[in-house]
Design an enzyme around this catalytic site. Structure first.
Site, PDB file in Angstrom:
ATOM      1  N   ASP A 108       0.834  -1.191   0.000  1.00  0.00           N
ATOM      2  CA  ASP A 108       0.000   0.000   0.000  1.00  0.00           C
ATOM      3  C   ASP A 108       0.883   1.262   0.000  1.00  0.00           C
ATOM      4  OD1 ASP A 108      -3.040   0.807   0.515  1.00  0.00           O
ATOM      5  OD2 ASP A 108      -1.865   1.988   1.931  1.00  0.00           O
ATOM      6  N   HIS A 274      -7.065  -6.935  -0.024  1.00  0.00           N
ATOM      7  CA  HIS A 274      -6.007  -5.930  -0.011  1.00  0.00           C
ATOM      8  C   HIS A 274      -4.840  -6.269   0.903  1.00  0.00           C
ATOM      9  CE1 HIS A 274      -4.150  -2.007  -0.229  1.00  0.00           C
ATOM     10  NE2 HIS A 274      -4.370  -1.759   1.044  1.00  0.00           N
TER      11      HIS A 274
END
Length: 294
Positions: A108, A274
């Protein structure tokens, strides 16, 4: 509730030119720097780091503005939270630990910091792994309604006038747990001790302000830096891993996106959403070990 990182990792605070960076170090062998994303801390790697430490020296840090690292007050243009500034912190940390060359794995926001570090200090980065992202410049350049709905937090967090800071500050635990549970798909559940640490660290108003500045920088000064580097590619090999159920996996041709920014690109989807290092730690560990050992 105990912190989910084994006692073989030692904690220290390193002064990166006036910015205090919290880090943990364990293992022995070629060095790997592990960088976390939003809204977490170095503990996103708590499953992966001990496994990698069997044959690598593993360094986990909290990015500036996050976890227990220093949180400089954001300035007018949020330059304090440009990926260039955040990347320089990490370069100084690794040099302080005696590592002039090292691999990076970033999830991320950490992947975006790693991307900038590989551009700004190509002689230092031997290999870069990015988890569940495409380049920031590519994402903004291909933004549409799908992007706006799927990544609404990019625009919410970048809003001015203290709006996101005030709203998140009312109930940071809800914001964190809602963001995380909405982006988890099977695999290993989140460790309650890790989540408690994320909530503890993010409940600091300075952390909320810093993280908003991080996203404002992404939509401002970071884009200017990226545009100035248009046409430059990462010199080292790049591994992209993404979740087949994540927004990134559903929306982009990830390898094609990265081939516009790096010469040697490889990678694949994993059965997760994610949070790959927490959802599929064994698969992530194997992929990273193979990549950094090749």
């Amino acid at each position: 509730m105990s912190v989910p990182l084994p006692s073989s990792f030692t904690y220290r605070t390193i002064d990166a030119d006036g910015v205090r960076i919290n880090c943990a170090v364990g293992g022995d062998g070629p060095p790997i720097l592990l960088l976390h994303g939003y809204p977490q801390t170095h503990l996103i790697w708590h499953h992966v780091a001990p496994r990698l430490a069997t044959d690598h020296t593993v360094v986990l840090t909290d990015l500036r503005g996050y976890g227990d690292s220093h949180k400089p007050r954001p300035g007018q243009d949020d330059a304090e939270y440009s990926k260039r500034a955040m990347a320089r912190d990490q370069l100084l940390v690794m040099r302080s630990l005696g590592f002039d060359r090292f691999g990076i794995a970033g999830h991320d926001r950490g992947g975006r910091v790693g991307h900038r570090l590989a551009l700004d200090a190509p002689d230092a980065v031997t290999a870069l792994a990015v988890l569940d992202i495409v380049p920031t410049h590519h994402a903004f350049g291909h933004a549409d309604m799908t992007f706006g709905l799927g990544y609404y937090h990019w625009f919410f967090l970048a809003a001015g006038n203290g709006i996101p800071e005030r709203l998140i500050g009312r109930d940071p635990e809800f914001w964190i747990t809602a963001r995380m549970t909405a982006r988890h798909h099977g695999g290993t559940p989140f460790d309650p001790a890790a989540v408690a640490e994320y909530v503890r660290c993010f409940s600091d108003p300075a952390a909320i302000a810093a993280s908003c500045a991080d996203y404002r920088a992404a939509a401002g000064i970071d884009l200017r830096h990226d545009e100035a580097d248009a046409g430059r590619t990462i010199a080292c090999p790049l591994l992209a891993l993404w979740g087949e159920h994540s927004f990134v996996g559903r929306t982009y041709d990830v390898l094609a996106a990265w081939r516009g920014y790096a010469g040697d690109v490889r990678g694949r989807a994993l059965p997760s959403d994610h949070y790959l290092p927490e959802e599929q730690p064994e698969l992530v560990t194997t992929a990273l070990r193979d990549f950094f050992s090749s």
